[in-house]
Scaffold this motif. Structure first.
Motif, mmCIF file in Angstrom:
data_model
loop_
_atom_site.group_PDB
_atom_site.id
_atom_site.type_symbol
_atom_site.label_atom_id
_atom_site.label_comp_id
_atom_site.label_asym_id
_atom_site.label_seq_id
_atom_site.Cartn_x
_atom_site.Cartn_y
_atom_site.Cartn_z
ATOM 1 N N SER A 36 0.867 -1.179 0.000
ATOM 2 C CA SER A 36 0.000 0.000 0.000
ATOM 3 C C SER A 36 0.903 1.227 0.000
ATOM 4 C CB SER A 36 -0.917 -0.005 1.231
ATOM 5 O OG SER A 36 -1.740 1.136 1.262
ATOM 6 N N CYS A 37 1.056 1.854 -1.151
ATOM 7 C CA CYS A 37 2.007 2.948 -1.333
ATOM 8 C C CYS A 37 3.385 2.487 -0.851
ATOM 9 C CB CYS A 37 1.540 4.220 -0.631
ATOM 10 S SG CYS A 37 0.129 5.034 -1.429
ATOM 11 N N GLY A 82 -7.494 7.317 0.130
ATOM 12 C CA GLY A 82 -6.281 7.706 -0.576
ATOM 13 C C GLY A 82 -5.865 9.095 -0.137
ATOM 14 N N TRP A 83 -4.714 9.495 -0.563
ATOM 15 C CA TRP A 83 -4.243 10.847 -0.273
ATOM 16 C C TRP A 83 -4.987 11.822 -1.181
ATOM 17 C CZ3 TRP A 83 -2.068 10.770 4.155
ATOM 18 C CH2 TRP A 83 -1.423 9.597 4.576
ATOM 19 N N ASN A 84 -5.724 12.742 -0.548
ATOM 20 C CA ASN A 84 -6.679 13.633 -1.213
ATOM 21 C C ASN A 84 -7.929 12.877 -1.651
ATOM 22 O OD1 ASN A 84 -4.783 15.591 -0.767
ATOM 23 N ND2 ASN A 84 -4.154 15.785 -2.902
ATOM 24 N N PRO A 104 -2.941 6.369 7.997
ATOM 25 C CA PRO A 104 -2.715 4.998 8.470
ATOM 26 C C PRO A 104 -2.119 4.958 9.867
ATOM 27 C CG PRO A 104 -2.062 5.195 6.177
ATOM 28 C CD PRO A 104 -2.376 6.586 6.643
ATOM 29 N N GLU A 105 -1.238 5.905 10.165
ATOM 30 C CA GLU A 105 -0.562 5.910 11.464
ATOM 31 C C GLU A 105 -1.511 6.307 12.596
ATOM 32 O OE1 GLU A 105 2.110 5.779 8.277
ATOM 33 O OE2 GLU A 105 0.646 7.378 8.672
ATOM 34 N N THR A 144 -3.878 3.476 -5.144
ATOM 35 C CA THR A 144 -2.576 3.502 -5.808
ATOM 36 C C THR A 144 -2.302 4.828 -6.502
ATOM 37 O OG1 THR A 144 -2.616 1.107 -6.141
ATOM 38 C CG2 THR A 144 -1.155 2.373 -7.559
ATOM 39 N N GLU A 145 -3.285 5.365 -7.227
ATOM 40 C CA GLU A 145 -3.071 6.624 -7.941
ATOM 41 C C GLU A 145 -2.607 7.727 -7.001
ATOM 42 O OE1 GLU A 145 -5.795 9.845 -10.390
ATOM 43 O OE2 GLU A 145 -6.041 9.336 -8.285
ATOM 44 N N SER A 146 -3.062 7.688 -5.756
ATOM 45 C CA SER A 146 -2.787 8.769 -4.810
ATOM 46 C C SER A 146 -1.408 8.698 -4.174
ATOM 47 C CB SER A 146 -3.851 8.770 -3.707
ATOM 48 O OG SER A 146 -3.627 7.734 -2.756
ATOM 49 N N CYS A 147 -0.692 7.630 -4.418
ATOM 50 C CA CYS A 147 0.606 7.444 -3.745
ATOM 51 C C CYS A 147 1.628 8.522 -4.109
ATOM 52 C CB CYS A 147 1.182 6.065 -4.069
ATOM 53 S SG CYS A 147 0.201 4.678 -3.433
#
Length: 311
Positions: free
Chosen positions: A25-26, A106-108, A119-120, A133-136
């Motif tokens: 994941s990223c 995802g990110w954004n 995640p943390e 995946t696209e947001s990684c």
């Protein structure tokens, strides 16, 4: 009897180990001891990935759809049995309060770098995260967006939820459908120059090389005029758009400003009168759910391929 109990314990431990699965994941490897049973997805495209894999019964809700007017009739029916827990980005409290054990975001796309939902920050509460995946690109380096990004997410979700056969069948079906469709299309003399107009009047919000439309345009036989823009979704100056003179403009339909209003802005503004796409009235509309990674990418490629060929 002691030997039998020891053997049984060993077998149970082996079975438990076999139940574990790990996906990338990223920049993280995420290990699941068992398939999630209380999942939440953020945004319409990620939610559709869950639905096409038949995972609605493993979900406790979704977030981030109605706040941006992204639900269409088909999607409304698909999520009818699920509650929307937050109309836009969820807070950590929302996810914890739903007793979630998994967040597909995802990110954004539901998470912000340095935000309260990552995640943390969710890990201490037993909520595991799989990142789109696209947001990684927002947290590290990756290749330009490709159809493979969407297939990768379906494949990983299949692994996480122990429905890999279903995921593989979907991916192979999508790939075959696209290859068959594109093989029947007339050849293009040159790849048309394409600009993606998401929103904005003072400056346009558009898709760079790391956003999914870049992959859709290439798959359909075109060239994103911003394919050298090392961003995902971001703003550029109108001067660059005019200078690069797109032959096709893709309007993204969502939000309070309608596709018709975006079209009118492009067609009536004297500053754009000499752009080939405006001069020849070659504007095509795609829905938000079609231009972000998800199952509707296949229809988006078909729509673009037809538009590129004057249909």
């Amino acid at each position: 009897m002691k030997l039998n109990l020891t053997t049984l314990a060993a077998l149970l431990m082996a079975g438990s180990a076999m139940a574990q699965t790990t996906v990338q994941s990223c920049d993280r490897e995420v290990t699941f001891d068992a398939p999630p049973q209380a999942a939440i997805s953020n945004d319409v495209n990620l939610t559709e990935m869950m639905l096409v894999l038949g995972l609605a019964d493993r979900m406790v809700g979704y977030t981030g759809i109605s706040g941006w007017n992204k639900l269409d009739e088909g999607m409304t029916a698909g999520v009818a049995a699920l509650p929307e827990l937050s109309s836009q980005y969820p807070s950590r409290e929302v996810l914890i309060g739903a007793d979630a054990d998994f967040f597909f975001a995802g990110w954004n796309y539901g998470m912000k770098v340095g935000g309260e939902v990552t995640p943390e920050t969710l890990e201490p509460f037993g909520i595991q995260v799989y990142e789109l995946t696209e947001s990684c690109i927002h947290i590290g380096e990756k290749d330009a967006a490709s159809m493979g990004d969407m297939y990768n997410d379906l494949r990983n979700l299949g692994t996480i939820f122990d429905v890999s056969d279903r995921a593989t069948a979907l991916i192979e079906g999508y790939q075959t459908e696209l290859v068959t469709f594109l093989a029947d299309q007339p050849a293009l003399d040159t790849a048309p120059r394409v600009f993606v107009y998401d929103s904005g009047e003072d400056v346009p919000f558009t898709a760079g090389r790391y956003a999914m439309p870049n992959a859709l345009i290439e798959a359909a036989g075109g060239t994103n005029i911003m394919n050298d823009f090392d961003k995902s979704w971001a703003t550029v100056g109108w001067e660059a758009v005019v200078e690069r003179n797109p032959e096709i403009i893709v309007i993204v339909n969502y939000g309070e400003v309608t596709a018709a209003q975006k079209r009118e802005f492009m067609m009536s503004n004297p500053a754009f009168a000499d752009i080939d796409a405006v001069r020849n009235d070659r504007l095509v509309v795609l829905e938000y759910v079609e231009v972000t990674p998800g199952p509707r990418n296949i229809e988006a490629v078909k729509t673009l391929a037809a538009a590129f060929r004057g249909e």
